[in-house]
Design a protein around this motif. Structure first.
Motif, PDB file in Angstrom:
ATOM      1  N   PRO A  54      67.856  78.535 -29.250  1.00  0.00           N
ATOM      2  CA  PRO A  54      66.840  77.506 -28.997  1.00  0.00           C
ATOM      3  C   PRO A  54      66.888  76.341 -29.978  1.00  0.00           C
ATOM      4  N   ALA A  55      67.262  76.626 -31.229  1.00  0.00           N
ATOM      5  CA  ALA A  55      67.284  75.534 -32.209  1.00  0.00           C
ATOM      6  C   ALA A  55      68.271  74.440 -31.815  1.00  0.00           C
ATOM      7  N   ALA A  56      69.257  74.799 -31.012  1.00  0.00           N
ATOM      8  CA  ALA A  56      70.239  73.807 -30.588  1.00  0.00           C
ATOM      9  C   ALA A  56      69.755  72.976 -29.397  1.00  0.00           C
ATOM     10  N   TYR A  57      68.585  73.334 -28.859  1.00  0.00           N
ATOM     11  CA  TYR A  57      68.111  72.663 -27.646  1.00  0.00           C
ATOM     12  C   TYR A  57      66.894  71.782 -27.923  1.00  0.00           C
ATOM     13  N   ARG A  58      66.736  71.351 -29.164  1.00  0.00           N
ATOM     14  CA  ARG A  58      65.504  70.654 -29.525  1.00  0.00           C
ATOM     15  C   ARG A  58      65.262  69.404 -28.685  1.00  0.00           C
ATOM     16  N   THR A  59      66.328  68.780 -28.244  1.00  0.00           N
ATOM     17  CA  THR A  59      66.118  67.562 -27.465  1.00  0.00           C
ATOM     18  C   THR A  59      65.385  67.851 -26.158  1.00  0.00           C
ATOM     19  N   LEU A  60      65.398  69.115 -25.729  1.00  0.00           N
ATOM     20  CA  LEU A  60      64.646  69.452 -24.522  1.00  0.00           C
ATOM     21  C   LEU A  60      63.152  69.278 -24.726  1.00  0.00           C
ATOM     22  N   LEU A  61      62.718  69.292 -25.987  1.00  0.00           N
ATOM     23  CA  LEU A  61      61.297  69.173 -26.281  1.00  0.00           C
ATOM     24  C   LEU A  61      60.846  67.729 -26.402  1.00  0.00           C
ATOM     25  N   THR A  62      61.772  66.797 -26.302  1.00  0.00           N
ATOM     26  CA  THR A  62      61.398  65.387 -26.368  1.00  0.00           C
ATOM     27  C   THR A  62      60.861  64.947 -25.014  1.00  0.00           C
ATOM     28  N   PRO A  63      60.087  63.843 -24.971  1.00  0.00           N
ATOM     29  CA  PRO A  63      59.521  63.390 -23.697  1.00  0.00           C
ATOM     30  C   PRO A  63      60.606  63.199 -22.648  1.00  0.00           C
ATOM     31  N   TYR A  64      60.256  63.529 -21.428  1.00  0.00           N
ATOM     32  CA  TYR A  64      61.227  63.429 -20.344  1.00  0.00           C
ATOM     33  C   TYR A  64      61.545  61.975 -20.016  1.00  0.00           C
ATOM     34  N   VAL A  65      62.536  61.763 -19.222  1.00  0.00           N
ATOM     35  CA  VAL A  65      63.063  60.417 -19.004  1.00  0.00           C
ATOM     36  C   VAL A  65      62.036  59.483 -18.373  1.00  0.00           C
ATOM     37  N   GLY A  66      61.088  60.039 -17.619  1.00  0.00           N
ATOM     38  CA  GLY A  66      60.115  59.163 -16.970  1.00  0.00           C
ATOM     39  C   GLY A  66      58.790  59.086 -17.701  1.00  0.00           C
ATOM     40  N   ALA A  67      58.725  59.562 -18.924  1.00  0.00           N
ATOM     41  CA  ALA A  67      57.455  59.666 -19.631  1.00  0.00           C
ATOM     42  C   ALA A  67      56.768  58.319 -19.824  1.00  0.00           C
ATOM     43  N   ASP A  68      57.525  57.259 -19.980  1.00  0.00           N
ATOM     44  CA  ASP A  68      56.920  55.952 -20.230  1.00  0.00           C
ATOM     45  C   ASP A  68      56.829  55.094 -18.971  1.00  0.00           C
ATOM     46  N   ARG A  69      57.022  55.722 -17.823  1.00  0.00           N
ATOM     47  CA  ARG A  69      56.970  54.968 -16.570  1.00  0.00           C
ATOM     48  C   ARG A  69      55.788  55.428 -15.724  1.00  0.00           C
ATOM     49  N   ASP A  70      55.283  54.535 -14.903  1.00  0.00           N
ATOM     50  CA  ASP A  70      54.226  54.880 -13.964  1.00  0.00           C
ATOM     51  C   ASP A  70      54.908  55.274 -12.662  1.00  0.00           C
TER      52      ASP A  70
END
Length: 312
Positions: free
Chosen positions: A264-280
């Protein structure tokens, strides 16, 4: 656990759809001890926010609890079985809705629910999505529910498996163009996560108009039960059908080994906001629907005609 997977066909009259569901439960439970009856997504028929189905608003949506759920609770109590209402359009009474799957226990009580977490098409505009996923503890062990497109997010099945689910129910609807992929994906997910997967789908064609376009949705059934070692039962693709299958918790297999090898430590980027997080996304969907080329579960008919548009 003896499971009945009911493959249904939507009908225009949701009262008829309700009667069909009751009858399917009574028929299958009358033939033997059934522990759980599982339905596809939207067991009452097409949701009103699908193209051409707006006349169903107020009919295929329902409050929970409410009269529709009450009927299934009575039936579960009478027949001493669990009923997994694949999903209902839950009317939240504030102008918004949810795509909600309910598990009713043998005593008639609601013993679990799962709200679709990954909205698809018009659901982005009218439905609230779940912010979390969880497993349910039942007399059959720990189970998970992934409502339709939730299955297509690999994180969902993996998360439920890591949380201890040994059988995952997927109420959905196989689109005709996805049928071979769907079967392979379900079978692969069962293997990789070391779980049983019980999948229920609808069959038939639903037609509607969006603007001046005629759209069709072709459902291809293929309800199935898969264990990590492979598919053990599968329905056809062109008619309502019920599968009755005995399934036990899967023994530890390759999937468990893959889980133990995770880093899991190698997958930290999965915990970042998803690609559409800043879109309506809802606004983008409205714009795309207005322009006539928006995403949907349906596919456009290349050459609509007046004749096609008047089919029942």
């Amino acid at each position: 656990m003896r499971v009945a997977v009911v493959q249904t066909q939507w009908v225009d009259d949701h009262e008829e759809g309700l009667r069909n569901a009751y009858q399917a439960i009574e028929d299958v439970c009358g033939g033997g001890d059934i522990d759980l009856v599982c339905f596809p997504e939207f067991l009452l028929g097409p949701p009103w926010y699908m193209p051409g189905q707006d006349g169903l608003k107020g009919r295929t949506d329902t409050p929970i609890p409410g009269p529709v759920v009450d009927g299934f609770q009575s039936l579960a109590r009478e027949l001493r079985t669990h009923i997994l209402l694949g999903s209902l359009v839950e009317d939240l009474q504030d102008g918004m809705y949810r795509n909600t799957s309910l598990l009713i226990g043998r005593q008639g009580a609601i013993v679990g629910r799962a709200v679709k977490a990954h909205a698809f098409g018009n659901e982005m505009v009218v439905c609230r999505q779940a912010d979390s996923l969880g497993v349910l503890t039942t007399e059959f062990g720990r189970i998970g529910i992934a409502v339709c497109s939730d299955f297509w997010m690999p994180e969902v099945i993996r998360l439920l498996a890591l949380a201890g689910a040994r059988t995952i129910f997927v109420p959905g609807g196989t689109l005709g163009q996805n049928q071979p992929l769907m079967v392979n994906a379900l079978r692969t997910a069962a293997y990789l996560n070391d779980v049983n997967i019980v999948y229920a789908s609808s069959v038939g064609v639903v037609r509607g108009k969006r603007g001046d376009r005629l759209v069709e949705i072709h459902f291809a059934g293929t309800s199935l039960v898969a264990r990590p070692a492979g598919v053990i039962a599968q329905a056809g693709s062109d008619k309502p059908e019920t599968l009755v299958v005995d399934i036990d918790e899967p023994a530890p297999g390759d999937g468990r080994r893959w889980q133990q090898l995770r880093r899991p430590a190698a997958y930290r980027t999965l915990l970042t906001p998803y690609v559409g997080a800043d879109r309506d996304l809802a606004a983008e969907l409205r714009d795309s629907l207005t322009s006539g080329d928006g995403p949907d579960r349906s596919r456009p008919v290349p050459a609509p005609s007046a004749h096609e548009g008047t089919r029942p």
